[in-house]
Design a protein around this motif. Structure first.
Motif, short mmCIF file in Angstrom:
data_model
loop_
_atom_site.label_atom_id
_atom_site.label_comp_id
_atom_site.label_asym_id
_atom_site.label_seq_id
_atom_site.Cartn_x
_atom_site.Cartn_y
_atom_site.Cartn_z
N GLU A 131 -6.98 3.77 -4.80
CA GLU A 131 -7.84 2.67 -5.27
C GLU A 131 -7.14 1.33 -5.12
N GLN A 132 -5.84 1.27 -5.45
CA GLN A 132 -5.09 0.03 -5.28
C GLN A 132 -4.99 -0.36 -3.82
N ALA A 133 -4.82 0.62 -2.96
CA ALA A 133 -4.73 0.34 -1.52
C ALA A 133 -6.03 -0.27 -1.01
N LYS A 161 0.82 -1.22 0.00
CA LYS A 161 0.00 0.00 0.00
C LYS A 161 0.85 1.27 0.00
N ALA A 162 2.07 1.17 0.53
CA ALA A 162 2.94 2.35 0.57
C ALA A 162 3.29 2.85 -0.83
N ASP A 176 -6.55 -4.03 0.74
CA ASP A 176 -7.26 -4.28 1.99
C ASP A 176 -8.37 -5.31 1.80
N VAL A 177 -9.11 -5.19 0.70
CA VAL A 177 -10.18 -6.15 0.41
C VAL A 177 -9.61 -7.56 0.25
N ALA A 178 -8.49 -7.66 -0.48
CA ALA A 178 -7.88 -8.98 -0.70
C ALA A 178 -7.38 -9.58 0.60
N GLU A 179 -6.74 -8.77 1.44
CA GLU A 179 -6.25 -9.29 2.71
C GLU A 179 -7.41 -9.81 3.56
#
Length: 363
Positions: free
Chosen positions: A323-325, A317-318, A329-332
């Motif tokens: 949007e990618q972040a 995320k860094a 989060d959703v994937a984790e």
């Protein structure tokens, strides 16, 4: 009705009802019409999505687990890195990227895939072109074996038994009275003759109440025992990740997925994915019979957290857009939350007795 359905209908008409295991094997693996022989079932356009397709984090963490286990076992060289049913090769591609950081590991490994689907093998060759392909486990070369089996055992055929007043009777597949030559209808039916011995069933389910349904997978047990015997001879480790139950239990878990929706398991053979929950207790017993030690199972969520999925997500995320972040989060969450894949999916490892401890299985 599908072409495979017509074939199975003729088989039943000529020879009588077939076992659920036989039906499942034909539906998934018929050389011409079997589900896995004719399509790429993964992703939004397919029928289901596996953990490696959800996020690169999954394969990367599996790769680091392999690296840590290899180092703990004194860095055998050369060694076999094998995957059973590798999907599109996504997990292994992500794992190999993580393994580049480990000195000497890539030079030591010999990469092998065990795959029966020509469609998926073609995709794997695009993503991981330097592997050697096999359609059987027993053709893998001898040597220290580090093996990955992610959502492999759930697709192996199962037999089903129902507890009747007269004993445990096997569930078979037959044609119902409304079937015609053009439109066969498959239904489960109970054989009138009970098992001659209950030894096929786990001791914990043999005395289940009348009406209970128990499942066994001789194919799964044979695979686990063969993998264990390889590891007992040469060292290494196997990592088995799948959905299922930690202890043997009664219950009908046979299910079919088509376009990400549950459908009748007997309605369109060859057009839907058929799976059943993995019995990890039975796998552990088979591994013991093969001379290996089973670790776990532990829940997938706990396993991935121990390996550092939270930290990997933060690192990704860094460098990500907002949007990618959010997607990370959703994937984790999908991989680790108890109401997603985190609890239903389990992780088991196999090693030689006396091998060093394993990350994710402490205690």
């Amino acid at each position: 009705m599908t072409a495979l359905g017509q074939h199975i209908a003729r088989l039943i008409s000529e020879t009588g009802p077939i076992s659920v295991a036989h039906f499942m094997a034909l539906a998934l693996g018929h050389p011409k019409h079997g589900y896995y022989m004719t399509r790429d079932p993964l992703g939004a356009q397919g029928d289901f999505t596996t953990s490696p397709e959800i996020s690169q984090m999954f394969g990367e963490l599996i790769g680091l687990w392999i690296a840590e286990t290899w180092i703990a076992q004194d860095r055998p060289s050369p060694f076999i890195l094998a995957e059973l049913g590798p999907g599109r090769g996504t997990l292994m591609a992500d794992a190999l990227r993580a393994l580049r950081a480990v000195p000497g590991l890539l030079d030591a490994l010999r990469l092998h895939f065990v795959e029966t689907s020509p469609v998926l093998a073609a995709a794997q060759k695009q993503n991981v072109p330097n592997a050697t392909w096999h359609d059987r486990f027993d053709t893998l070369p001898e040597g220290p074996l580090f093996l990955i089996a992610n959502e492999f055992f759930d697709a192996l055929p199962i037999r089903q038994f129902v507890r009747m007043e007269r004993g445990w009777c096997e569930r078979f597949v037959m044609l119902d009275d409304d079937s015609t030559a053009d439109v066969p209808h498959f239904v489960p039916a109970i054989t009138p003759v009970p098992l001659a011995s209950d030894d096929l069933l786990s001791p914990s389910v043999r005395n289940a109440p009348v009406g209970s349904l128990a499942e066994v997978s001789p194919a799964s047990g044979a695979f686990a025992e063969d993998i264990a015997a390889r590891i007992a001879r040469h060292g290494g480790a196997a990592l088995i990740i799948d959905y299922g139950h930690a202890k043997s239990a009664v219950g009908d878990t046979l299910q079919a997925l088509r376009a990400h929706k549950f459908v009748d398991a007997f309605e369109t053979p060859g057009e839907a994915d058929l799976t059943a929950h993995v019995d990890f207790e039975a796998l552990a017993l088979a591994a013991k019979a093969g001379g290996a030690l089973a670790h776990g199972p532990v829940e997938q969520g706990a396993f991935l957290h121990t390996l550092g999925i939270k930290e990997r997500a933060e690192a990704l995320k860094a460098k990500a857009t907002p949007e990618q972040a959010r997607d990370i989060d959703v994937a984790e969450r999908r991989l680790t939350a108890r109401d997603e894949m985190g609890s239903l999916f389990k992780v088991m490892a196999l090693t030689r007795p006396g091998a060093p401890g394993l990350a994710g299985f402490e205690g």
